[in-house]
Enzyme design. Sequence first.
Site, mmCIF file in Angstrom:
data_model
loop_
_atom_site.group_PDB
_atom_site.id
_atom_site.type_symbol
_atom_site.label_atom_id
_atom_site.label_comp_id
_atom_site.label_asym_id
_atom_site.label_seq_id
_atom_site.Cartn_x
_atom_site.Cartn_y
_atom_site.Cartn_z
ATOM 1 N N SER A 262 36.535 41.564 42.255
ATOM 2 C CA SER A 262 37.932 41.985 42.348
ATOM 3 C C SER A 262 38.662 41.131 43.378
ATOM 4 C CB SER A 262 38.019 43.467 42.709
ATOM 5 O OG SER A 262 37.347 43.720 43.919
ATOM 6 N N CYS A 263 39.972 41.079 43.242
ATOM 7 C CA CYS A 263 40.784 40.282 44.160
ATOM 8 C C CYS A 263 40.710 40.872 45.557
ATOM 9 C CB CYS A 263 42.232 40.224 43.663
ATOM 10 S SG CYS A 263 42.414 38.966 42.380
ATOM 11 N N PRO A 264 40.721 40.000 46.535
ATOM 12 C CA PRO A 264 41.081 38.577 46.498
ATOM 13 C C PRO A 264 39.911 37.619 46.305
ATOM 14 C CG PRO A 264 40.916 39.228 48.775
ATOM 15 C CD PRO A 264 40.606 40.469 47.927
ATOM 16 N N GLU A 265 38.723 38.127 46.015
ATOM 17 C CA GLU A 265 37.546 37.270 45.943
ATOM 18 C C GLU A 265 37.673 36.090 44.973
ATOM 19 O OE1 GLU A 265 32.745 37.831 46.253
ATOM 20 O OE2 GLU A 265 33.961 39.530 45.630
ATOM 21 N N ASN B 131 46.445 36.317 39.644
ATOM 22 C CA ASN B 131 46.418 35.818 41.022
ATOM 23 C C ASN B 131 45.869 34.397 41.119
ATOM 24 O OD1 ASN B 131 47.550 38.194 41.942
ATOM 25 N ND2 ASN B 131 45.607 39.085 42.584
#
Length: 66
Positions: A8-11, A39
Amino acid sequence: MIDARGRSCPEPVIMIKKAMDSKAAEYEMLVDNRTALENVTRFAKHNGYQVEVTQDGEAYTLRIFK
């Protein structure tokens, strides 16, 4: 090929940022959610790259290139 499926973001953005440190002209990345797709695309375009997206089931393949 950068496999960010299941993350999941921000990964995923951090993963493409680290890859871009190599200054390569092209990258491929797999993501499996719309937020990561949006993103990473926004980040790549902000850094001067173009993005082509193909969808295969629930996975998206992003071709990120100059």
